[in-house]
Motif scaffolding. Structure first.
Motif, short mmCIF file in Angstrom:
data_model
loop_
_atom_site.label_atom_id
_atom_site.label_comp_id
_atom_site.label_asym_id
_atom_site.label_seq_id
_atom_site.Cartn_x
_atom_site.Cartn_y
_atom_site.Cartn_z
N MET A 1 4.74 20.85 8.69
CA MET A 1 4.07 21.48 9.81
C MET A 1 2.81 22.18 9.27
O MET A 1 2.86 22.90 8.30
N LYS A 2 1.71 21.97 9.95
CA LYS A 2 0.47 22.61 9.52
C LYS A 2 0.48 24.09 9.87
O LYS A 2 1.15 24.52 10.80
N LYS A 3 -0.29 24.88 9.11
CA LYS A 3 -0.30 26.32 9.31
C LYS A 3 -0.77 26.72 10.71
O LYS A 3 -0.26 27.64 11.30
N GLU A 4 -1.77 26.04 11.25
CA GLU A 4 -2.30 26.45 12.54
C GLU A 4 -1.34 26.15 13.69
O GLU A 4 -1.47 26.69 14.78
N TYR A 5 -0.32 25.30 13.45
CA TYR A 5 0.65 24.97 14.48
C TYR A 5 1.96 25.74 14.33
O TYR A 5 2.84 25.60 15.16
N GLU A 6 2.08 26.57 13.32
CA GLU A 6 3.29 27.35 13.12
C GLU A 6 3.34 28.51 14.11
O GLU A 6 2.34 29.14 14.40
N THR A 7 4.52 28.78 14.59
CA THR A 7 4.70 29.94 15.46
C THR A 7 4.78 31.20 14.60
O THR A 7 5.07 31.12 13.40
N PRO A 8 4.53 32.35 15.19
CA PRO A 8 4.63 33.59 14.41
C PRO A 8 6.02 33.80 13.81
O PRO A 8 6.14 34.34 12.71
N GLU A 9 7.05 33.34 14.53
CA GLU A 9 8.40 33.51 14.01
C GLU A 9 8.62 32.70 12.74
O GLU A 9 9.26 33.15 11.80
N VAL A 10 8.06 31.48 12.72
CA VAL A 10 8.21 30.62 11.54
C VAL A 10 7.46 31.24 10.36
O VAL A 10 7.97 31.29 9.24
N ARG A 11 6.25 31.74 10.61
CA ARG A 11 5.47 32.38 9.53
C ARG A 11 6.20 33.61 9.01
O ARG A 11 6.26 33.84 7.81
N ARG A 12 6.75 34.41 9.93
CA ARG A 12 7.48 35.62 9.53
C ARG A 12 8.69 35.27 8.67
O ARG A 12 8.97 35.92 7.68
N GLU A 13 9.41 34.23 9.09
CA GLU A 13 10.59 33.83 8.33
C GLU A 13 10.21 33.31 6.95
O GLU A 13 10.90 33.59 5.96
N LYS A 14 9.10 32.57 6.85
CA LYS A 14 8.66 32.09 5.53
C LYS A 14 8.30 33.25 4.62
O LYS A 14 8.62 33.25 3.44
N LEU A 15 7.61 34.26 5.18
CA LEU A 15 7.26 35.43 4.37
C LEU A 15 8.51 36.19 3.94
O LEU A 15 8.60 36.68 2.82
N ARG A 16 9.49 36.29 4.85
CA ARG A 16 10.73 36.98 4.51
C ARG A 16 11.47 36.26 3.40
O ARG A 16 11.96 36.89 2.46
N GLN A 17 11.53 34.94 3.48
CA GLN A 17 12.19 34.15 2.43
C GLN A 17 11.46 34.31 1.09
O GLN A 17 12.09 34.40 0.04
N LYS A 18 10.14 34.37 1.16
CA LYS A 18 9.35 34.55 -0.06
C LYS A 18 9.63 35.92 -0.69
O LYS A 18 9.76 36.04 -1.90
N GLU A 19 9.75 36.96 0.15
CA GLU A 19 10.06 38.29 -0.36
C GLU A 19 11.47 38.35 -0.94
O GLU A 19 11.71 39.07 -1.90
N LEU A 20 12.40 37.63 -0.33
CA LEU A 20 13.77 37.65 -0.84
C LEU A 20 13.85 37.00 -2.22
O LEU A 20 14.67 37.41 -3.05
N ARG A 21 13.01 36.01 -2.46
CA ARG A 21 13.00 35.37 -3.79
C ARG A 21 12.40 36.29 -4.84
O ARG A 21 12.77 36.24 -6.00
N ASN A 22 11.45 37.13 -4.44
CA ASN A 22 10.79 38.04 -5.37
C ASN A 22 10.80 39.45 -4.76
O ASN A 22 9.80 39.89 -4.23
#
Length: 62
Positions: A1-22
């Motif tokens: 999925m391209k970044k411009e087509y991502e919903t805010p919820e998907v972006r938020r979840e990706k950032l949350r997963q990234k924070e959980l890893r680090n």
């Protein structure tokens, strides 16, 4: 999925997963932000109303 087509919820979840890893890169606590992010604006409003109503009821009895 391209970044411009991502919903805010998907972006938020990706950032949350990234924070959980680090977790050391996280500046803020993620507990409240996860709660509010998962509830949406209606759920957040109900949550705030429950806190206010609970404090009023508590003050009436104690």
């Amino acid at each position: 999925m391209k970044k411009e087509y991502e919903t805010p919820e998907v972006r938020r979840e990706k950032l949350r997963q990234k924070e959980l890893r680090n977790p050391s890169s996280s500046v803020h606590g993620s507990n409240l932000s996860d709660l509010v992010g998962g509830l949406g604006w209606k759920g957040t409003g109900v949550f705030i109303l429950l806190i206010i109503a609970g404090s009023i009821i508590y003050s009436l009895f104690f």
